[in-house]
Design an enzyme around this catalytic site. Structure first.
Site, PDB file in Angstrom:
ATOM      1  CE  LYS A  17      51.760 -10.120  -2.310  1.00 39.76           C
ATOM      2  NZ  LYS A  17      52.516 -10.181  -3.575  1.00 39.76           N
TER       3      LYS A  17
ATOM      4  CG  ASP B 274      53.230 -13.920  -1.877  1.00 37.57           C
ATOM      5  OD1 ASP B 274      52.861 -14.869  -2.599  1.00 37.57           O
ATOM      6  OD2 ASP B 274      53.835 -12.927  -2.312  1.00 37.57           O
TER       7      ASP B 274
ATOM      8  CD  GLU C 243      48.213 -10.685  -9.579  1.00 35.90           C
ATOM      9  OE1 GLU C 243      47.382 -10.029 -10.235  1.00 35.90           O
ATOM     10  OE2 GLU C 243      48.547 -10.386  -8.419  1.00 35.90           O
TER      11      GLU C 243
ATOM     12  CB  THR D 221      51.085 -15.090  -8.090  1.00 33.91           C
ATOM     13  OG1 THR D 221      51.536 -14.018  -7.268  1.00 33.91           O
ATOM     14  CG2 THR D 221      49.843 -15.719  -7.471  1.00 33.91           C
TER      15      THR D 221
ATOM     16  CB  THR E 166      41.490 -20.912 -16.560  1.00 28.61           C
ATOM     17  OG1 THR E 166      40.763 -20.269 -17.612  1.00 28.61           O
ATOM     18  CG2 THR E 166      42.981 -20.807 -16.889  1.00 28.61           C
ATOM     19  CG  ASP E 167      37.665 -21.759 -20.415  1.00 29.02           C
ATOM     20  OD1 ASP E 167      38.342 -20.807 -19.968  1.00 29.02           O
ATOM     21  OD2 ASP E 167      36.525 -21.603 -20.889  1.00 29.02           O
ATOM     22  CD  GLU E 168      41.346 -16.832 -20.323  1.00 35.40           C
ATOM     23  OE1 GLU E 168      42.458 -16.382 -20.620  1.00 35.40           O
ATOM     24  OE2 GLU E 168      40.411 -16.134 -19.912  1.00 35.40           O
TER      25      GLU E 168
ATOM     26  CE1 TYR F 235      44.684 -16.280 -15.019  1.00 35.31           C
ATOM     27  CE2 TYR F 235      43.481 -16.615 -17.072  1.00 35.31           C
ATOM     28  CZ  TYR F 235      43.620 -16.831 -15.713  1.00 35.31           C
ATOM     29  OH  TYR F 235      42.692 -17.598 -15.039  1.00 35.31           O
TER      30      TYR F 235
ATOM     31  CB  SER G 189      51.113 -17.756 -15.656  1.00 40.00           C
ATOM     32  OG  SER G 189      49.778 -17.324 -15.446  1.00 40.00           O
ATOM     33  CE  LYS G 190      44.908 -20.589 -13.254  1.00 38.50           C
ATOM     34  NZ  LYS G 190      44.801 -20.650 -11.750  1.00 38.50           N
TER      35      LYS G 190
ATOM     36  N   PRO H 100      32.816  -0.027 -22.529  1.00 40.49           N
ATOM     37  CG  PRO H 100      34.759  -0.249 -21.247  1.00 40.49           C
ATOM     38  CD  PRO H 100      33.289  -0.014 -21.126  1.00 40.49           C
TER      39      PRO H 100
ATOM     40  N   GLY I  73      45.935 -10.268 -28.862  1.00 36.79           N
ATOM     41  CA  GLY I  73      45.861 -11.736 -28.805  1.00 36.79           C
ATOM     42  C   GLY I  73      44.505 -12.262 -28.367  1.00 36.79           C
TER      43      GLY I  73
HETATM   44  P1  NAD Z   1      40.371 -12.992  -8.185  1.00 40.08           P
HETATM   45  O1  NAD Z   1      41.384 -12.163  -8.904  1.00 40.08           O
HETATM   46  O2  NAD Z   1      39.029 -12.440  -7.913  1.00 40.08           O
HETATM   47  O3  NAD Z   1      40.978 -13.422  -6.754  1.00 40.08           O
HETATM   48  C1  NAD Z   1      42.292 -13.850  -6.596  1.00 40.08           C
HETATM   49  C2  NAD Z   1      42.584 -13.930  -5.098  1.00 40.08           C
HETATM   50  O4  NAD Z   1      43.921 -14.458  -4.938  1.00 40.08           O
HETATM   51  C3  NAD Z   1      42.571 -12.575  -4.386  1.00 40.08           C
HETATM   52  O5  NAD Z   1      41.909 -12.687  -3.147  1.00 40.08           O
HETATM   53  C4  NAD Z   1      44.042 -12.251  -4.184  1.00 40.08           C
HETATM   54  O6  NAD Z   1      44.290 -11.444  -3.050  1.00 40.08           O
HETATM   55  C5  NAD Z   1      44.625 -13.635  -4.024  1.00 40.08           C
HETATM   56  N1  NAD Z   1      46.054 -13.684  -4.385  1.00 40.08           N
HETATM   57  C6  NAD Z   1      46.637 -13.200  -5.510  1.00 40.08           C
HETATM   58  N2  NAD Z   1      47.968 -13.405  -5.457  1.00 40.08           N
HETATM   59  C7  NAD Z   1      48.220 -14.054  -4.287  1.00 40.08           C
HETATM   60  C8  NAD Z   1      49.398 -14.557  -3.681  1.00 40.08           C
HETATM   61  N3  NAD Z   1      50.606 -14.414  -4.261  1.00 40.08           N
HETATM   62  N4  NAD Z   1      49.300 -15.183  -2.495  1.00 40.08           N
HETATM   63  C9  NAD Z   1      48.090 -15.322  -1.880  1.00 40.08           C
HETATM   64  N5  NAD Z   1      46.945 -14.853  -2.405  1.00 40.08           N
HETATM   65  C10 NAD Z   1      47.005 -14.228  -3.610  1.00 40.08           C
HETATM   66  O7  NAD Z   1      40.304 -14.364  -8.993  1.00 40.08           O
HETATM   67  P2  NAD Z   1      39.046 -15.303  -9.309  1.00 40.08           P
HETATM   68  O8  NAD Z   1      38.346 -14.800 -10.500  1.00 40.08           O
HETATM   69  O9  NAD Z   1      38.312 -15.570  -8.050  1.00 40.08           O
HETATM   70  O10 NAD Z   1      39.823 -16.628  -9.754  1.00 40.08           O
HETATM   71  C11 NAD Z   1      40.238 -17.582  -8.785  1.00 40.08           C
HETATM   72  C12 NAD Z   1      40.927 -18.730  -9.494  1.00 40.08           C
HETATM   73  O11 NAD Z   1      40.045 -19.326 -10.448  1.00 40.08           O
HETATM   74  C13 NAD Z   1      42.176 -18.327 -10.279  1.00 40.08           C
HETATM   75  O12 NAD Z   1      43.134 -19.332 -10.122  1.00 40.08           O
HETATM   76  C14 NAD Z   1      41.694 -18.256 -11.719  1.00 40.08           C
HETATM   77  O13 NAD Z   1      42.753 -18.540 -12.607  1.00 40.08           O
HETATM   78  C15 NAD Z   1      40.658 -19.361 -11.738  1.00 40.08           C
HETATM   79  N6  NAD Z   1      39.550 -19.216 -12.699  1.00 40.08           N
HETATM   80  C16 NAD Z   1      38.818 -18.068 -12.755  1.00 40.08           C
HETATM   81  C17 NAD Z   1      37.726 -17.991 -13.617  1.00 40.08           C
HETATM   82  C18 NAD Z   1      36.866 -16.750 -13.699  1.00 40.08           C
HETATM   83  O14 NAD Z   1      35.998 -16.661 -14.553  1.00 40.08           O
HETATM   84  N7  NAD Z   1      37.026 -15.761 -12.825  1.00 40.08           N
HETATM   85  C19 NAD Z   1      37.402 -19.076 -14.427  1.00 40.08           C
HETATM   86  C20 NAD Z   1      38.194 -20.230 -14.359  1.00 40.08           C
HETATM   87  C21 NAD Z   1      39.254 -20.287 -13.472  1.00 40.08           C
HETATM   88  O1  DAU Z   2      37.633 -18.515 -19.211  1.00 34.51           O
HETATM   89  C1  DAU Z   2      38.035 -18.395 -17.883  1.00 34.51           C
HETATM   90  C2  DAU Z   2      38.688 -17.052 -17.656  1.00 34.51           C
HETATM   91  O2  DAU Z   2      37.661 -16.078 -17.712  1.00 34.51           O
HETATM   92  C3  DAU Z   2      39.438 -16.981 -16.341  1.00 34.51           C
HETATM   93  O3  DAU Z   2      40.506 -17.884 -16.371  1.00 34.51           O
HETATM   94  C4  DAU Z   2      39.943 -15.553 -16.088  1.00 34.51           C
HETATM   95  O4  DAU Z   2      40.532 -15.474 -14.799  1.00 34.51           O
HETATM   96  C5  DAU Z   2      38.773 -14.599 -16.157  1.00 34.51           C
HETATM   97  O5  DAU Z   2      39.218 -13.280 -15.997  1.00 34.51           O
HETATM   98  C6  DAU Z   2      38.045 -14.744 -17.496  1.00 34.51           C
HETATM   99  O6  DAU Z   2      38.871 -14.277 -18.582  1.00 34.51           O
HETATM  100  P1  DAU Z   2      38.270 -13.402 -19.800  1.00 34.51           P
HETATM  101  O7  DAU Z   2      39.375 -12.676 -20.424  1.00 34.51           O
HETATM  102  O8  DAU Z   2      37.384 -14.228 -20.664  1.00 34.51           O
HETATM  103  O9  DAU Z   2      37.293 -12.418 -18.928  1.00 34.51           O
HETATM  104  P2  DAU Z   2      37.029 -10.845 -18.979  1.00 34.51           P
HETATM  105  O10 DAU Z   2      35.889 -10.578 -18.059  1.00 34.51           O
HETATM  106  O11 DAU Z   2      38.280 -10.062 -18.799  1.00 34.51           O
HETATM  107  O12 DAU Z   2      36.550 -10.625 -20.474  1.00 34.51           O
HETATM  108  C7  DAU Z   2      35.439 -11.328 -21.003  1.00 34.51           C
HETATM  109  C8  DAU Z   2      35.277 -10.915 -22.467  1.00 34.51           C
HETATM  110  O13 DAU Z   2      34.861  -9.547 -22.505  1.00 34.51           O
HETATM  111  C9  DAU Z   2      36.571 -10.968 -23.267  1.00 34.51           C
HETATM  112  O14 DAU Z   2      36.276 -11.383 -24.591  1.00 34.51           O
HETATM  113  C10 DAU Z   2      37.071  -9.522 -23.284  1.00 34.51           C
HETATM  114  C11 DAU Z   2      35.787  -8.724 -23.240  1.00 34.51           C
HETATM  115  N1  DAU Z   2      35.854  -7.412 -22.544  1.00 34.51           N
HETATM  116  C12 DAU Z   2      36.355  -7.387 -21.274  1.00 34.51           C
HETATM  117  C13 DAU Z   2      36.437  -6.193 -20.566  1.00 34.51           C
HETATM  118  C14 DAU Z   2      37.007  -6.152 -19.180  1.00 34.51           C
HETATM  119  C15 DAU Z   2      35.377  -6.259 -23.153  1.00 34.51           C
HETATM  120  O15 DAU Z   2      34.894  -6.301 -24.302  1.00 34.51           O
HETATM  121  N2  DAU Z   2      35.469  -5.071 -22.459  1.00 34.51           N
HETATM  122  C16 DAU Z   2      35.985  -4.990 -21.195  1.00 34.51           C
HETATM  123  O16 DAU Z   2      36.058  -3.855 -20.641  1.00 34.51           O
END
Ligand code: NAD
Ligand code: DAU
Length: 339
Positions: free
Chosen positions: A34, A59, A84, A100, A125-127, A153, A156-157, A208, A278
């Site tokens: 999207k 989308d 998201e 989404t 995700t492990d979350e 988040y 929803s996952k 931060p 949380g």
């Molecule tokens: P990201 O936010 O970087 O990318 C998400 C992508 O999805 C974007 O390109 C966005 O445009 C697209 N998107 C969002 N809503 C959409 C919609 N309604 N229709 C079509 N496209 C849409 O996310 P990411 O970090 O690359 O994560 C990708 C997947 O992996 C997610 O499902 C997330 O839950 C999962 N995941 C992420 C992590 C992590 O550490 N980042 C770890 C485990 C699992």
């Molecule tokens: O575990 C997998 C997940 O990891 C994915 O499913 C999510 O999509 C991905 O965003 C990620 O989630 P987290 O919440 O663990 O990632 P984030 O990078 O947002 O934060 C990592 C840790 O750092 C968390 O304990 C919060 C902290 N943090 C994050 C930000 C952005 C800070 O202390 N300061 C910050 O500004």
């Protein structure tokens, strides 16, 4: 084979597309995205002109667009990355996460049911397992750990995962689910911990850290995640869940200090700010199942991966500077302005 990759303009999806086009040049990749704030078409520039690649802006909740694409492409496999993905945003505004992450997943699977598919893979995700206490380093998430979510988040996952399992049991849809720990690497949007700290360090801005910075995440280099998904879609058993992680637990504060050290910046930039609501304490994956059944092991050590990642952000300033100079400014002010 034709593979639809949703969310391929985001962080992990784009890395997956690059990985697959190099590893399996015979396959056709169709990216459906999207282009939300997190999607970036410029990331996909290196593959745009490749005849084995097609980009479609749509989308995953848009039934008509999704069904039309299936009619045109007859995909063999769908890998659903689109979501998201940022916990902090889900705390501000949960609605789009449910839309989404849950209903988009339903739309994709309905198209798979109608047109037929060899495999639907849900990137989870492990979350979904909630968190573990800091004083029990012996505990890990296995595929049998009950779902116990903390944020909109993760809820929803988890909902999406349950729906995927229901479509398998009720309709016989050939699905797999992977649940990965925190990824890091190139093209990660600068709202997430590691790229945010790198960008702020490079701009001499405060770093931060939420709460006391003692929360633990289990970090995996993005390419290792991509390789695991490729294995699961080819060799994984339908109906199964696979946890992905590399036993690489780090406290947030230690990561931030490491980034300061690598970039030669003072730790005095670190600012402790109000904790995330949380906030999960510790994530830790037990990857035994994917290791023993599919032979997967991570290849990139954190010490190497983090240096490679920092180098990428140094070499690709244009990519992230463009992001943080735009609408992201408003987001940053809203989230961190009075924190
Ligand atoms: P990201 O936010 O970087 O990318 C998400 C992508 O999805 C974007 O390109 C966005 O445009 C697209 N998107 C969002 N809503 C959409 C919609 N309604 N229709 C079509 N496209 C849409 O996310 P990411 O970090 O690359 O994560 C990708 C997947 O992996 C997610 O499902 C997330 O839950 C999962 N995941 C992420 C992590 C992590 O550490 N980042 C770890 C485990 C699992
Ligand atoms: O575990 C997998 C997940 O990891 C994915 O499913 C999510 O999509 C991905 O965003 C990620 O989630 P987290 O919440 O663990 O990632 P984030 O990078 O947002 O934060 C990592 C840790 O750092 C968390 O304990 C919060 C902290 N943090 C994050 C930000 C952005 C800070 O202390 N300061 C910050 O500004």
């Amino acid at each position: 084979m034709t593979i639809i990759v949703t969310g391929g303009a985001g962080f992990i999806g784009s890395n997956f597309i690059f990985y697959m086009m190099e590893k399996h040049p015979e396959d056709r990749i169709v990216c459906l995205d999207k282009l939300t704030y997190a999607g970036n078409l410029s990331t996909l520039a290196p593959v745009m002109a490749n005849p084995g690649f097609r980009f479609v802006r749509a989308d995953i909740c848009d039934r008509e667009a999704v069904f039309r694409l299936f009619e045109e492409e007859h995909p063999d496999i769908v890998v659903n990355f689109a979501a998201e993905s940022h916990v902090d945003r889900s705390i501000e505004d949960p609605g789009v996460f449910l839309q989404t992450n849950i209903l988009g997943t339903q739309t994709m699977m309905d198209a798979c049911r109608k047109y037929g598919i060899k495999r639907y893979h849900q990137v989870g995700t492990d979350e979904v397992y909630g968190d573990l206490p800091l004083d029990r380093p012996d505990l890990f998430f296995t595929e049998k750990t009950p779902l116990r979510t903390s944020s909109p988040y993760s809820a929803s996952k988890a909902s999406a995962d349950l729906l995927v399992q229901a479509y398998h049991r009720t309709f016989g849809l050939p699905v797999t689910i992977s649940r990965c720990s925190n990824n890091y690497g190139p093209y990660q949007f600068p709202e997430k911990l590691i790229p945010l700290m790198i960008a702020n360090c490079l701009n001499d801005k405060p770093l931060p850290v939420y709460g006391e910075g003692l929360n633990v995440r289990d970090w995996l280099y993005v390419e290792d995640h991509c390789r695991a998904i490729d294995l699961i879609i080819r060799e994984g058993k339908t109906g199964e869940v696979y946890n992905i992680g590399g036993h690489n637990e780090m406290r947030n504060i230690d990561i931030v200090k490491l980034i300061c050290k690598e970039l030669g910046k003072p730790e005095s930039l670190i600012t402790y700010v109000t904790d995330r609501k949380g906030h999960d304490m510790r994530y830790a994956i037990d990857p035994e199942k994917i290791h023993s059944e599919l032979g997967w092991l991570p290849e990139t050590k954190f010490a190497d991966g983090i240096v490679r990642t920092i180098r990428w952000y140094l070499d690709n300033r244009g990519w992230w500077e463009k992001i943080i100079s735009g609408e992201y400014q408003n987001y940053y002010e809203k989230m961190y302005g009075n924190r």
